[in-house]
Design a protein around this motif. Structure first.
Motif, short mmCIF file in Angstrom:
data_model
loop_
_atom_site.label_atom_id
_atom_site.label_comp_id
_atom_site.label_asym_id
_atom_site.label_seq_id
_atom_site.Cartn_x
_atom_site.Cartn_y
_atom_site.Cartn_z
N GLU A 159 0.88 -0.99 -0.03
CA GLU A 159 -0.06 -0.09 0.10
C GLU A 159 0.84 1.28 -0.02
OE1 GLU A 159 -0.34 -1.56 4.28
OE2 GLU A 159 0.20 -2.07 2.42
N GLY A 165 -2.64 2.57 -3.42
CA GLY A 165 -2.40 2.71 -1.74
C GLY A 165 -3.29 1.43 -1.36
N LYS A 166 -4.01 1.76 -0.25
CA LYS A 166 -4.77 0.52 0.43
C LYS A 166 -5.91 -0.01 -0.52
CE LYS A 166 -4.04 2.38 5.09
NZ LYS A 166 -4.44 2.66 6.37
N ASP A 167 -6.32 0.63 -1.55
CA ASP A 167 -7.35 0.21 -2.35
C ASP A 167 -6.80 -0.62 -3.50
OD1 ASP A 167 -9.44 1.50 -1.07
OD2 ASP A 167 -9.04 3.39 -1.87
N SER A 168 -5.46 -0.95 -3.26
CA SER A 168 -4.82 -1.72 -4.54
C SER A 168 -5.26 -3.03 -4.96
CB SER A 168 -3.34 -1.78 -4.10
OG SER A 168 -2.63 -2.64 -4.99
N PHE A 171 -4.40 -6.56 -2.58
CA PHE A 171 -5.51 -7.18 -1.51
C PHE A 171 -6.52 -7.68 -2.20
CE2 PHE A 171 -3.06 -3.02 0.03
CZ PHE A 171 -2.23 -3.97 0.81
N LYS A 212 -3.33 -7.25 7.35
CA LYS A 212 -4.06 -6.44 6.50
C LYS A 212 -5.58 -6.41 6.56
CE LYS A 212 -0.02 -4.98 5.07
NZ LYS A 212 0.62 -3.88 5.49
N GLU A 213 -6.14 -5.34 7.07
CA GLU A 213 -7.72 -5.27 7.20
C GLU A 213 -8.21 -5.04 5.71
OE1 GLU A 213 -9.16 -2.24 10.11
OE2 GLU A 213 -7.73 -3.07 11.83
N SER A 215 -8.23 -7.34 3.38
CA SER A 215 -7.75 -8.01 2.52
C SER A 215 -8.17 -9.48 2.79
CB SER A 215 -6.13 -7.93 2.81
OG SER A 215 -5.70 -8.94 1.93
N ASP A 219 -0.98 -12.51 3.77
CA ASP A 219 0.00 -11.67 4.09
C ASP A 219 1.37 -11.99 4.81
OD1 ASP A 219 -1.03 -11.55 6.72
OD2 ASP A 219 -2.67 -10.14 6.17
N TRP A 239 4.15 -9.19 4.61
CA TRP A 239 3.64 -7.82 4.58
C TRP A 239 3.71 -7.41 6.03
CZ3 TRP A 239 -0.94 -8.48 0.33
CH2 TRP A 239 -0.19 -8.63 -0.96
N SER A 242 6.67 -4.36 9.41
CA SER A 242 6.53 -2.95 9.39
C SER A 242 7.67 -2.01 9.78
CB SER A 242 5.09 -2.31 10.02
OG SER A 242 5.28 -2.95 11.48
#
Length: 340
Positions: A159, A165-168, A171, A212-213, A215, A219, A239, A242
């Protein structure tokens, strides 16, 4: 010789930060066309590199006279678009993982063979200086019989790098098929096949989706691999790292231990049983955080295979074998069995 005319299909981050840049720096290459379903991305890339913009790859392949195509799309599109480009008479460089199944991978290989075109998979880990030096030491017998290894590739997730980003799509299972295992794990599967010079016959996978929320792909995964000669080791893809990226590999041999990208100052450290330690300064592995990956050498090898009519260093067969390691790991996690 006339310039190799190239089209890049998919103008997201991997195209923007690697393919397009490396093609523009490669002598004898002309970026003729670019394509993305998001028109603004296609137009931006076209303007920067003097190419024609498209939003439909089929139209591009029909209207443009190109020699080679880079496929930089979500995983589920790798096979169909690569096959379409091969059928259109283009050489193909496809991002990893090459496909979402063994059947798709074989269809890509068959299309390349039928049309007598190059098919290369963009596994860049083989071209990292420390990895190439390690293979050289192994081939020369410097570390003797190899007993075990551990290799890992993990960071905080795509992301932070993906254009969406998070909308990629990374996921979304219907587009990605696999998560960290396909994004990172397949790189390490290919690297270990390259370093050991043999295949993995048994795979046990432990795969989770917890970091990952929103998704529905893996991960965090750890795999146990056994090679043809009995070398046993672990492969981790995550993933969930962090705090800091980990892209390290350690190989344990009869005469020495090799530490690749495991030391902050030396890209390769050889620790011999005699007590001798040899430290190699070969330049650190490129990361997204350290200014991008603009000299991966993938494009160079792909173009060279075209201009010199040689087999690409990572062809479709190689790509399929690396993909199969990951598919076996996923199957193992689902069935609770060792697969191979």
């Amino acid at each position: 010789m006339t310039a190799v005319r190239v089209a890049v299909i998919g103008c997201g981050s991997i195209a923007k930060h690697r393919h397009l840049i490396e093609y523009s720096l490669q002598p004898g290459v002309e970026i003729t066309a670019v394509c993305d379903i998001v028109e603004e991305r296609a137009k931006a890339a076209a303007e920067k590199y003097g190419a024609t913009a498209y939003t439909d790859y089929e139209t591009l392949l029909k209207e443009e006279e190109v020699d080679a195509v880079s496929v930089c799309l979500p995983n589920y599109l790798h096979a169909p678009v690569s096959i379409a480009a091969l059928e259109a008479g283009c050489h193909v460089l496809c991002e990893k993982p090459m496909a979402t199944s063994r059947e798709e991978a074989q269809q890509m290989i068959d299309a390349a063979n039928k049309n007598e075109k190059k098919l290369m998979i963009a596994h860049n880990q083989r071209f990292v200086p420390s990895h190439q030096k390690a293979r050289e030491l192994i081939e020369q017998g410097e570390i003797g019989k190899i007993y075990s290894f551990r290799t890992a590739f993990g960071h905080g997730g795509p992301e932070g790098w993906s254009v969406d980003g998070k909308d990629s799509w990374f996921f979304q299972k219907e587009k990605a098929f696999i998560g960290a295992m396909g994004d990172l794990g397949v790189h390490k599967a290919d690297l270990m096949r390259y370093l050991l010079g043999e295949e993995f016959t048994e795979v046990a996978g432990f795969v989770e989706s917890a970091a990952k929320e929103g998704s529905d792909v893996d991960d965090n995964a750890v795999c146990i691999l056994k090679s043809t000669s009995g070398v046993v080791g672990t492969l981790a893809a995550s993933w969930a790292y962090s705090a800091k990226e980990d892209n390290s590999t350690v190989i344990y041999g009869e005469k020495a231990t090799l530490r690749l990208e495991d030391d902050p100052n030396f890209s390769l450290v050889a620790q011999y049983v005699s007590g001798e330690v040899v430290k190699y300064e070969l330049g650190g592995i490129q990361t997204n955080d350290s200014g991008g990956q603009t000299t991966s050498k993938v494009i160079h090898h792909f173009i060279t295979s075209i201009t010199e009519n040689t087999n690409p260093p990572i062809d479709g067969e190689d790509g399929k074998k690396s993909l199969e390691v990951i598919l076996n790991a996923l199957e193992s996690a689902e069935t609770k069995r060792i697969c191979g």
